[in-house]
Design an enzyme around this catalytic site. Structure first.
Site, PDB file in Angstrom:
ATOM      1  N   ARG A  23      -7.473 -27.103  -5.149  1.00 44.03           N
ATOM      2  CA  ARG A  23      -6.476 -28.150  -4.846  1.00 44.03           C
ATOM      3  C   ARG A  23      -7.122 -29.285  -4.036  1.00 44.03           C
ATOM      4  O   ARG A  23      -6.782 -30.455  -4.193  1.00 44.03           O
ATOM      5  CB  ARG A  23      -5.276 -27.542  -4.097  1.00 44.03           C
ATOM      6  CG  ARG A  23      -4.253 -28.574  -3.657  1.00 44.03           C
ATOM      7  CD  ARG A  23      -2.851 -28.008  -3.485  1.00 44.03           C
ATOM      8  NE  ARG A  23      -2.811 -26.787  -2.712  1.00 44.03           N
ATOM      9  CZ  ARG A  23      -2.926 -26.699  -1.383  1.00 44.03           C
ATOM     10  NH1 ARG A  23      -3.120 -27.807  -0.669  1.00 44.03           N
ATOM     11  NH2 ARG A  23      -2.859 -25.544  -0.768  1.00 44.03           N
ATOM     12  N   TYR A  81       6.967 -50.496 -15.659  1.00 44.11           N
ATOM     13  CA  TYR A  81       7.153 -49.307 -16.500  1.00 44.11           C
ATOM     14  C   TYR A  81       8.403 -48.577 -15.991  1.00 44.11           C
ATOM     15  O   TYR A  81       8.540 -48.380 -14.775  1.00 44.11           O
ATOM     16  CB  TYR A  81       5.902 -48.429 -16.410  1.00 44.11           C
ATOM     17  CG  TYR A  81       6.124 -47.026 -16.906  1.00 44.11           C
ATOM     18  CD1 TYR A  81       6.517 -46.790 -18.219  1.00 44.11           C
ATOM     19  CD2 TYR A  81       5.951 -45.929 -16.065  1.00 44.11           C
ATOM     20  CE1 TYR A  81       6.740 -45.499 -18.668  1.00 44.11           C
ATOM     21  CE2 TYR A  81       6.168 -44.635 -16.512  1.00 44.11           C
ATOM     22  CZ  TYR A  81       6.569 -44.440 -17.814  1.00 44.11           C
ATOM     23  OH  TYR A  81       6.787 -43.167 -18.269  1.00 44.11           O
ATOM     24  N   ASP A  99      -1.308 -51.553 -11.627  1.00 47.06           N
ATOM     25  CA  ASP A  99      -1.333 -50.562 -12.701  1.00 47.06           C
ATOM     26  C   ASP A  99      -2.106 -51.184 -13.862  1.00 47.06           C
ATOM     27  O   ASP A  99      -1.631 -52.114 -14.516  1.00 47.06           O
ATOM     28  CB  ASP A  99       0.107 -50.217 -13.102  1.00 47.06           C
ATOM     29  CG  ASP A  99       0.170 -49.118 -14.163  1.00 47.06           C
ATOM     30  OD1 ASP A  99      -0.803 -48.977 -14.936  1.00 47.06           O
ATOM     31  OD2 ASP A  99       1.198 -48.425 -14.234  1.00 47.06           O
ATOM     32  N   LYS A 138      -3.441 -42.356 -21.267  1.00 40.73           N
ATOM     33  CA  LYS A 138      -3.455 -43.377 -22.328  1.00 40.73           C
ATOM     34  C   LYS A 138      -4.890 -43.641 -22.796  1.00 40.73           C
ATOM     35  O   LYS A 138      -5.548 -42.744 -23.245  1.00 40.73           O
ATOM     36  CB  LYS A 138      -2.752 -44.644 -21.839  1.00 40.73           C
ATOM     37  CG  LYS A 138      -1.446 -44.383 -21.066  1.00 40.73           C
ATOM     38  CD  LYS A 138      -0.392 -43.669 -21.875  1.00 40.73           C
ATOM     39  CE  LYS A 138       0.889 -43.524 -21.053  1.00 40.73           C
ATOM     40  NZ  LYS A 138       1.852 -42.630 -21.621  1.00 40.73           N
TER      41      LYS A 138
HETATM   42  N1  PLP Z   1       2.052 -46.704 -16.064  1.00 40.40           N
HETATM   43  C1  PLP Z   1       2.196 -47.209 -17.302  1.00 40.40           C
HETATM   44  C2  PLP Z   1       1.917 -48.667 -17.535  1.00 40.40           C
HETATM   45  C3  PLP Z   1       2.615 -46.390 -18.359  1.00 40.40           C
HETATM   46  O1  PLP Z   1       2.756 -46.915 -19.588  1.00 40.40           O
HETATM   47  C4  PLP Z   1       2.885 -45.018 -18.089  1.00 40.40           C
HETATM   48  C5  PLP Z   1       3.355 -44.104 -19.151  1.00 40.40           C
HETATM   49  O2  PLP Z   1       3.762 -44.495 -20.215  1.00 40.40           O
HETATM   50  C6  PLP Z   1       2.723 -44.540 -16.776  1.00 40.40           C
HETATM   51  C7  PLP Z   1       2.296 -45.407 -15.795  1.00 40.40           C
HETATM   52  C8  PLP Z   1       3.026 -43.112 -16.431  1.00 40.40           C
HETATM   53  O3  PLP Z   1       1.996 -42.277 -16.848  1.00 40.40           O
HETATM   54  P1  PLP Z   1       2.177 -40.718 -17.193  1.00 40.40           P
HETATM   55  O4  PLP Z   1       3.028 -40.629 -18.426  1.00 40.40           O
HETATM   56  O5  PLP Z   1       0.767 -40.256 -17.369  1.00 40.40           O
HETATM   57  O6  PLP Z   1       2.867 -40.082 -16.025  1.00 40.40           O
END
Ligand code: PLP
Length: 373
Positions: free
Chosen positions: A47, A99, A169, A194
Site C-alpha cells: 500500500r 468531466y 486534467d 485512457k
Molecule cells: N478525467 C477525464 C477527463 C475522464 O474522461 C475520466 C473518465 O472518463 C476521468 C477523469 C476518470 O477516470 P477513471 O474512469 O479512470 O476513474
C-alpha cells in the site's frame, strides 16, 4: 532524451539479477526487514510502495516533465486525492463542463470545500470566479464532451496572482500533445485508463507534481499511502507496457481523428462537429498554440435530435457502442444518457473516441450509419 526514447526506457532497465528485459511483476504485499529493522530495498508494504508502482510513477513523472508522481487505482481516485488534500474553507474553481465524474466529486463527496463552477474557456471566466480564499483551480482541456479549449498559461497566471494552485486534467491530450507543467501548472492529473494505458483493459490514475516539495502533492502522497486507493502491481505493469507505444499511438489517433472530423464536417446529416483541429472550432487558435496535435476525441451533433442520434449509434458496425476513450478500437456513445439527469450535454450529441483502425474504414462505417442525411 526525447519523448519517444523516454516512453520506451523511463522507469525500466533490464533486471540486474536475471537480465530479464521485460520487467517482472512483484505481487508481494510485504517486504523483508533487515536484522537491524531497516528496509534495505526501500519497500515496506505494497500500500505504501511497490516496485511496479514505483517504476510506473517514475515513468509517468518523466513523460510529463514532473518531479514526482503518485499512481492511483482510477483517474477518479487520483482526482479525489487532490481534492482531499485541500483544507476546510478552501475555495476551488472548476470548469462548468468538467468531466461529469469530477463535477460529482466536487458536488457530493467533499465537506467544507467551497466550489465555483465557471466557464474557464471563456475570456475572463476564471478571473471573475477567483476569490482571496481560492486554493485550487482545476483545469480540463480539451473538455469533455464539447472539446472546449482553456488557455492554460493564461489560467495559471490568473490563479497564481491570487496565490491559488493549478491542477490540470491532461487525460484527453496526454503529455505528448500538451505540457501543462511547462505552462506553469502545479499538478497534472490523468486517468491512465485512457490513452496512457491505451488498450482499454486497466483502470488507473495518477497525480504528477512539478516541484519536488509541493505541499499539496505531499498531502496527495499521504492520502495515497493511508487511503490505499492504489493500483495493483499487475495494473501498474500493464500501464507501463502501454506507455512504451504512447507517442506512436497518439500520432495515429490524431491523424485518424482529423480525417474523420473533416468527413463529418461536410456531411449533411451532421449539424456540428466539435474538434479543435478544425479551423472553425472556437478554441482552434489556442489549441494550435498549446497543443502539439489535436487529439483523438471528437463530438458531433446530429440533425434531427436525440432519436436520430440514437439511430446512428444503432447502425454502426465497426464503431463499438461504449463509453470511455483512448483505446485501440473506436467507440461511439450517446453522451447525455451516460451522464444522466442534470446533464447539460445536448441530446443530439454523440462522442467518438477514434481508434487505430484504418481511417477510411471508420469513415465508411459512419457514412453508412448516418445515411443520406
Ligand atoms: N478525467 C477525464 C477527463 C475522464 O474522461 C475520466 C473518465 O472518463 C476521468 C477523469 C476518470 O477516470 P477513471 O474512469 O479512470 O476513474
Amino acid at each position: 532524451m526525447r519523448f519517444e526514447t523516454l516512453a520506451v526506457h523511463a522507469g525500466h532497465a533490464p533486471d540486474p539479477v536475471t537480465g530479464a528485459v521485460a520487467p517482472a511483476i512483484y505481487p508481494s504485499t510485504t517486504f523483508e526487514r533487515a536484522p537491524d529493522g531497516t528496509y534495505p530495498h526501500g519497500y515496506l508494504y505494497t500500500r505504501h510502495g511497490n516496485p511496479n508502482r514505483r517504476a510506473l510513477e517514475n515513468a509517468l513523472a518523466a513523460l510529463e516533465g514532473g518531479a514526482a508522481a503518485a499512481a492511483f487505482s482510477s483517474g477518479s481516485a487520483a482526482t479525489l486525492a487532490v481534492f482531499q488534500a485541500l483544507r476546510p474553507g478552501d475555495h476551488v474553481v472548476a470548469p462548468v463542463d468538467a468531466y461529469h465524474g469530477t463535477a460529482a466529486l466536487l458536488r457530493d463527496a467533499l465537506w467544507g470545500i467551497d466550489v465555483t463552477f465557471a466557464d474557464l474557456a471563456a475570456p475572463g471566466g476564471l478571473e471573475a470566479a477567483l476569490r482571496p480564499t481560492t486554493r485550487l483551480v482545476w483545469l480540463e482541456t480539451p473538455s469533455n464532451p464539447l472539446l472546449r479549449i482553456t488557455d492554460i498559461r493564461r489560467a495559471v497566471d490568473a490563479a497564481h496572482a491570487v496565490g491559488a494552485r493549478v491542477a490540470c486534467d491532461n487525460t484527453w491530450a496526454t503529455p505528448l500533445l500538451q505540457r501543462p507543467l511547462d505552462l506553469g501548472a502545479d499538478l497534472v492529473v490523468h486517468s491512465t485508463t485512457k490513452y496512457l494505458n491505451g488498450h482499454g483493459d486497466v483502470l488507473g490514475g495518477v497525480v504528477i507534481a512539478r516541484s519536488p516539495d509541493d505541499e499539496l502533492f505531499a498531502a496527495v502522497r499521504r492520502i495515497q499511502s493511508s487511503g490505499g486507493a492504489v493500483p495493483s502491481p499487475f495494473d501498474c505493469w500493464l500501464v507501463l507496457r502501454g506507455l512504451r507505444t504512447l507517442p506512436y499511438r497518439m500520432r495515429a489517433h490524431c491523424e485518424n481523428a482529423a480525417v474523420v472530423a473533416r468527413f463529418l464536417a461536410s456531411h449533411p446529416a451532421v449539424e456540428r462537429v466539435h474538434y479543435p483541429g478544425l479551423e472553425t472550432h472556437p478554441g482552434h487558435e489556442i489549441a494550435a498554440r498549446q497543443m502539439a496535435g489535436f487529439g483523438g476525441m471528437l463530438s458531433i451533433q446530429v440533425q434531427g435530435g436525440r432519436e436520430r442520434a440514437l439511430e446512428v449509434t444503432a447502425r454502426v458496425r465497426l464503431f463499438t457502442r461504449a463509453t470511455s476513450l483512448g483505446g485501440v478500437e473506436s467507440l461511439i456513445e450517446h453522451r447525455a444518457s451516460i451522464e444522466g439527469p442534470g446533464t447539460t450535454t445536448p441530446e443530439n450529441l454523440l462522442r467518438l473516441s477514434i481508434g487505430l483502425e484504418h481511417p477510411d474504414d471508420l469513415v465508411a462505417d459512419l457514412e453508412q450509419a448516418l445515411g443520406a442525411g
